[in-house]
Each structure stands twice: as structure tokens, then as C-alpha cells.
Design an enzyme around this catalytic site. Structure first.
Site, short mmCIF file in Angstrom:
data_model
loop_
_atom_site.label_atom_id
_atom_site.label_comp_id
_atom_site.label_asym_id
_atom_site.label_seq_id
_atom_site.Cartn_x
_atom_site.Cartn_y
_atom_site.Cartn_z
N LYS A 180 19.27 -37.87 3.18
CA LYS A 180 20.04 -37.54 1.96
C LYS A 180 20.46 -38.80 1.24
O LYS A 180 20.31 -38.92 0.03
CB LYS A 180 21.33 -36.80 2.32
CG LYS A 180 21.19 -35.41 2.81
CD LYS A 180 22.55 -34.70 2.86
CE LYS A 180 23.61 -35.42 3.66
NZ LYS A 180 23.54 -35.30 5.11
N ARG A 231 30.04 -28.91 2.32
CA ARG A 231 29.48 -28.71 3.66
C ARG A 231 29.89 -27.37 4.24
O ARG A 231 29.47 -27.02 5.33
CB ARG A 231 30.00 -29.82 4.57
CG ARG A 231 28.98 -30.91 4.91
CD ARG A 231 29.68 -31.90 5.79
NE ARG A 231 28.82 -32.74 6.55
CZ ARG A 231 28.44 -33.97 6.20
NH1 ARG A 231 28.78 -34.46 5.03
NH2 ARG A 231 27.72 -34.70 7.01
N ARG A 238 18.85 -45.55 13.43
CA ARG A 238 19.42 -45.88 12.11
C ARG A 238 20.50 -46.96 12.23
O ARG A 238 21.28 -46.97 13.18
CB ARG A 238 20.02 -44.62 11.50
CG ARG A 238 20.81 -44.86 10.23
CD ARG A 238 20.99 -43.62 9.44
NE ARG A 238 22.01 -42.72 9.96
CZ ARG A 238 22.38 -41.60 9.35
NH1 ARG A 238 21.79 -41.25 8.22
NH2 ARG A 238 23.30 -40.83 9.87
N ARG A 253 26.36 -46.72 13.29
CA ARG A 253 27.56 -45.90 13.07
C ARG A 253 27.98 -45.30 14.40
O ARG A 253 27.13 -44.84 15.16
CB ARG A 253 27.24 -44.77 12.09
CG ARG A 253 27.42 -45.17 10.65
CD ARG A 253 26.88 -44.14 9.70
NE ARG A 253 27.30 -42.77 9.96
CZ ARG A 253 26.97 -41.74 9.18
NH1 ARG A 253 26.23 -41.93 8.12
NH2 ARG A 253 27.40 -40.53 9.46
N ARG A 293 26.79 -32.98 15.56
CA ARG A 293 26.70 -32.94 14.09
C ARG A 293 25.61 -31.96 13.64
O ARG A 293 25.77 -31.27 12.64
CB ARG A 293 26.44 -34.34 13.53
CG ARG A 293 27.68 -35.22 13.63
CD ARG A 293 27.35 -36.68 13.42
NE ARG A 293 26.89 -36.97 12.09
CZ ARG A 293 26.11 -38.01 11.78
NH1 ARG A 293 25.72 -38.84 12.72
NH2 ARG A 293 25.75 -38.22 10.54
P1 AMP Z 1 27.93 -38.19 6.51
O1 AMP Z 1 27.93 -39.66 6.24
O2 AMP Z 1 27.71 -37.36 5.27
O3 AMP Z 1 26.98 -37.80 7.63
O4 AMP Z 1 29.41 -37.80 7.01
C1 AMP Z 1 29.93 -38.35 8.20
C2 AMP Z 1 31.04 -37.47 8.72
O5 AMP Z 1 32.10 -37.39 7.75
C3 AMP Z 1 30.65 -36.02 9.00
O6 AMP Z 1 30.05 -35.85 10.27
C4 AMP Z 1 32.01 -35.32 8.90
O7 AMP Z 1 32.78 -35.54 10.06
C5 AMP Z 1 32.69 -36.08 7.75
N1 AMP Z 1 32.41 -35.45 6.45
C6 AMP Z 1 31.65 -35.94 5.43
N2 AMP Z 1 31.60 -35.08 4.40
C7 AMP Z 1 32.36 -34.01 4.76
C8 AMP Z 1 32.69 -32.77 4.13
N3 AMP Z 1 32.22 -32.43 2.92
N4 AMP Z 1 33.52 -31.92 4.81
C9 AMP Z 1 34.00 -32.22 6.03
N5 AMP Z 1 33.69 -33.36 6.68
C10 AMP Z 1 32.89 -34.25 6.07
#
Ligand code: AMP
Length: 218
Positions: free
Chosen positions: A13, A88, A127, A160, A171
Site C-alpha cells: 500500500k 480500517r 521489510r 519495524r 495483523r
Molecule cells: P500500518 O503502517 O498502516 O501497517 O499501521 C501500523 C499499525 O498502526 C496498525 O497495525 C495499527 O495498530 C495502527 N493503525 C494504523 N492505522 C489504523 C487505523 N485506521 N485504525 C486503527 N489502527 C490503526
């Protein structure tokens, strides 16, 4: 052009959004990046978010929705944007409709990135990201020129904490339970544009651009 990008963690993404942001002059709004910046800066929001993120769980809707509403009120979104990692959950999608409706606005298309789960697990474990600018690398497919140093800004490139194998499984589960239903939610509105990222991100982006052209958006 107002876009959402949906896809499992590690589906590409962020990479896809970065290419589209540059090509079409869009603001790239990544909720994950905003949370990580807050964690790094030790803000109250960051401290709250960290406890969920470390477990591979979602940050509560109320916190996330408020944060996105605030971000969408900033000036740089005027030319359009790409929402990456938000919504999400169904509640977030409904809240987004309400936020946009206040300005008589709505989402133009929802990009759905499709990748096989086994490929995802493999990709996420290799990654790496830049701590400073967020650029994404991969020790196997896209290594940095100098080990541990970002090609773009010279920052430190790290794994990360939530990219560890145990957290990735959590996740993915969270994704299938909460986020995947959003594909049907937006499909029912005819907004979905699909891209397959099993092989190359160039191919995925080309498919997405064909879909956006078919909708008359580019
Ligand atoms: P990402 O970088 O998009 O994979 O986000 C990393 C983490 O941030 C996710 O695994 C969630 O714990 C949190 N997170 C990111 N976006 C959201 C969202 N829209 N709602 C809830 N948690 C989020």
C-alpha cells in the site's frame, strides 16, 4: 482526486501510494506513519497508540477518527489525497463518510491491493523502513546501497517492531476480521479499483491507473 488504498499489511500500500502521490500531486495520509511519528515524539497520542500497535491490534476508532478529521482539515489536502491505512473498520468508513459529507465531498475511488498471504509473510519479514523519512526497503528485493542507511535521506534504516513474524500473523488476522469487509462495502458503491501486487509494483500500479482511467479520474 480523493482515494483510499486498502490492502493487507505488507501488500505494498505504502509503495503504491508514494508513486501515485508523486505522479498526481496528492497528499499521502498514512495513519500508521502518523502514529509512528507520535510514538517517536512521545506525545500522549503516541503513548496510547503504542500499546495497541505493539500487539498488532487496532488503535480505538475514537482516537483514530479524531486524528484523521484533524489531518483532513489541513491545507495540503486541497488538491486531493490518498488515505493509506484508514479506514480500517466499518465504523471508521462510516465516520469518514460523515466527515466528508460536512464539506459536500466524497471518495472518488478505493484502490484494493491484492497479494497472496504467503508472499506477504515473506515480504514483511524482510521489510525495512527509514526511521527518519519513512522510505521503504527490503533486504532481499530492494536493499539499501549502504547497509542500514537510507538511500533517500541518510537516516537509519530499521525493522519495524510490528514487522516481527508473531505480530505479522496478528495483523493479518486483524485485517481479515476488520478491514477486508470494507472491500465489499465499497464494491457495493462501485468504487473499487483492483491491483494485483503478487509480482511487481509496476504491474500493480499500471492496473490501478487503467482502473482510474476507466472511471475518468485521470
Ligand atoms: P500500518 O503502517 O498502516 O501497517 O499501521 C501500523 C499499525 O498502526 C496498525 O497495525 C495499527 O495498530 C495502527 N493503525 C494504523 N492505522 C489504523 C487505523 N485506521 N485504525 C486503527 N489502527 C490503526
Amino acid at each position: 482526486m480523493k482515494l483510499i488504498i486498502l490492502g493487507a499489511p505488507g501488500s505494498g500500500k505504502g509503495t503504491t501510494a508514494t508513486v501515485l502521490r508523486e505522479k498526481y500531486d496528492l497528499a499521502h495520509i498514512s495513519t500508521g506513519d502518523i502514529f509512528r511519528a507520535n510514538i517517536k515524539n512521545g506525545t500522549e497520542l503516541g503513548i496510547e497508540a503504542k500499546s495497541y500497535i505493539d500487539k498488532g491490534a487496532l488503535v480505538p476508532d475514537s482516537v483514530t477518527i479524531r486524528m484523521v478529521e484533524d489531518r483532513l482539515s489541513q491545507d495540503d489536502v486541497k488538491n486531493g489525497y490518498i488515505l493509506d491505512g484508514f479506514p480500517r473498520t466499518l465504523a471508521q468508513a462510516e465516520a469518514l463518510d460523515e466527515i466528508l459529507a460536512k464539506n459536500g465531498s466524497s471518495i472518488d475511488a478505493v484502490l484494493s491491493i491484492v497479494v497472496d498471504d504467503e508472499i506477504i509473510k515473506d515480504r514483511v519479514s524482510s521489510r525495512r523502513v527509514c526511521e527518519k523519512c519513512g522510505a521503504s526497503f527490503n533486504v532481499r528485493f530492494k536493499p539499501t546501497k549502504v547497509e542500514g542507511i537510507c538511500d533517500e535521506c541518510g537516516g537509519n534504516v530499521i525493522q519495524r517492531a510490528d514487522d516481527k513474524a508473531e505480530t505479522v500473523a496478528a495483523r493479518l488476522k486483524t485485517y481479515y476480521e476488520n478491514t477486508k469487509p470494507l472491500v465489499d462495502f465499497y464494491e457495493a458503491r462501485g468504487l473499487i479499483v483492483e491491483g494485483s501486487n503478487d509480482r511487481s509494483s509496476d504491474e500493480c500500479i499500471a492496473q490501478i491507473e487503467d482502473g482510474l482511467k476507466a472511471k475518468g479520474l485521470i
